[in-house]
Design an enzyme around this catalytic site. Sequence first.
Site, PDB file in Angstrom:
ATOM      1  N   ARG A 161       0.760  -1.043   0.196  1.00  6.58           N
ATOM      2  CA  ARG A 161      -0.001   0.061   0.043  1.00  6.58           C
ATOM      3  C   ARG A 161       0.933   1.204   0.301  1.00  6.58           C
ATOM      4  O   ARG A 161       1.375   1.518   0.989  1.00  6.58           O
ATOM      5  CB  ARG A 161      -0.751  -0.004   1.164  1.00  6.58           C
ATOM      6  CG  ARG A 161      -1.792   1.427   1.185  1.00  6.58           C
ATOM      7  CD  ARG A 161      -2.839   1.118   2.276  1.00  6.58           C
ATOM      8  NE  ARG A 161      -2.800   1.107   3.661  1.00  6.58           N
ATOM      9  CZ  ARG A 161      -3.748   1.154   4.737  1.00  6.58           C
ATOM     10  NH1 ARG A 161      -4.902   1.270   4.156  1.00  6.58           N
ATOM     11  NH2 ARG A 161      -3.360   0.920   5.692  1.00  6.58           N
ATOM     12  N   ASP A 450      -4.071   3.658  14.296  1.00  8.79           N
ATOM     13  CA  ASP A 450      -3.339   4.226  13.128  1.00  8.79           C
ATOM     14  C   ASP A 450      -3.744   5.315  12.912  1.00  8.79           C
ATOM     15  O   ASP A 450      -4.475   6.031  13.494  1.00  8.79           O
ATOM     16  CB  ASP A 450      -3.187   3.037  11.826  1.00  8.79           C
ATOM     17  CG  ASP A 450      -4.545   3.065  11.307  1.00  8.79           C
ATOM     18  OD1 ASP A 450      -5.567   3.740  11.560  1.00  8.79           O
ATOM     19  OD2 ASP A 450      -4.635   2.182  10.574  1.00  8.79           O
TER      20      ASP A 450
END
Length: 547
Positions: A161, A450
């Site tokens: 990613r 996160d």
Amino acid sequence: MIEITGPRDDATDTILTPEAIAFVDHLHQAFAARRQELLAERQRHRAEAGNGRDPRFLSTTEAIRDDRTWRVAGAGPGLEDRRVEITGPTDPKMAINALNSGARVWLADLEDATSPTWANIVGGQRTLHDAVRGRLAFTSTEGKEYRVTTPFEHTPTIVMRPRGWHLVEKHLAFTDRAGRTAPASASLTDFGLYFWHNAAELVANGRGPYFYLPKLESHHEARLWNDIFVFAQQRIGMPVGTIRATVLIETIPAAFEMEEILFELRDHCAGLNAGRWDYIFSMIKTFQGRGRRFAFGDRDRITMTVPFMRAYTELLVATCHRRGAHAIGGMSAFIPNRRDAEATERALARVADDKRREAGDGFDGTWVAHPDLIPTALAEFDAVLGDRPNQVDRLRDDVQVSADDLLDVRGADATVTDAGVRSNVSVALRYIEAWLRGTGAVAIDGLMEDAATAEISRSLLRQWIDNRVVTAEGTAVDREAVARILEEELARLSAVAPAGDRFADAAELLREVALGEEFPTFLTIPAYARYLVDTPDASSQELPLAG
């Protein structure tokens, strides 16, 4: 031209070769201007939403949605079975844990689970370079050795990613043909370096260059990625269509263009993912200033079963399967605690419920944030899939989702509590402090945090302030009240923090992104530009995996 302005070391010498830098430069020369145009388009659409215009399915692309003949390329080699994917940052220890985990896929995350220090970004590329070649190893400061013990054919397929379109890489300077110099695009940098070094090696190993594409907001952005894929494959003489991409549907605009996104990427697309945390953040951010119609309560009250989240996930499954694409579920934030059996039991029960719902809804796979969660998630998907690699043939023709359904927040509990306000302040402060030291995935109060979950915390604070919310206990949530809580949490956390903490900087940043007059679209933009250190804190490597 691309100029390297960051420091050099062994990792940069391996990754930032003249040939790799030239390839990244070619990507910028070809596509950087279009990136800027699309970012400007995002701002226009955001202003329209803030001014009262609700998103709708596009009338201009109705023919694409109505045409039942087209399908996407589908799974590439090693992506046929994605029932459990483990997500996490790309430092060597976390990568080795992921590759030994028994998951089907490893989402190697240079985005929300990685604090983008120069050392983390280049080091992450070096980790991937070595992992693809089967020579990844790591020795901790205590002398403990970590190695990949799983045979290659049983290691998870790597899906990388890159960072989103809105982010830059300030350690690379790009000068265009007109002589204008600016920081390089983080997306083009991350993609370009990984593809250049690893694409041919991955194909030779029976897999391929696979990517998760984050934070897209339109099919025009998907078209840009598709053009980049074609350009990159042609540049190295690789057959067009070798790349496979899975798009994270984690913004409100993208939810209204799922089918069009698949269409634009159809020659390279494997599926879509329900990026639930960023999606919630996008819902709050997109309608910031729209009053109580889009009001939310405490963060833990926004669950996957509220109407707008159910509509979004069911539409994603139906859309994917209609086009032969995988539908991949999201990540439950609950994590086990090996020192607390009771907390672990609660976490596993919550994860099992979440994955049972996803498998029952038709998802073909799901994310987990920790190796200990894999057996629980796997059991729920095994119970539905059996020996089949996926359930793409389950078309979900029963799903009918309207634009109003995607915007229906009425079923969400809008109760705000004193504890919820304080929790948002504390979680955001602790996460930002760790991020500023170079840690992008942090276990806090039994949850994996996160960048996306921190964004939810700070955007809820701002929404409550703007809406003049009063908590269930009768406390007015205004700037003064939140600032007071922030000072209390700062004092409490600083008192027990080790030397070298960044809590003062984190508090200053949180004041800016939650309490300031302007509301930044992403907290990571000012954080990266003004606060981020260039070397990670070694202690961060002891954290569990996260996504």
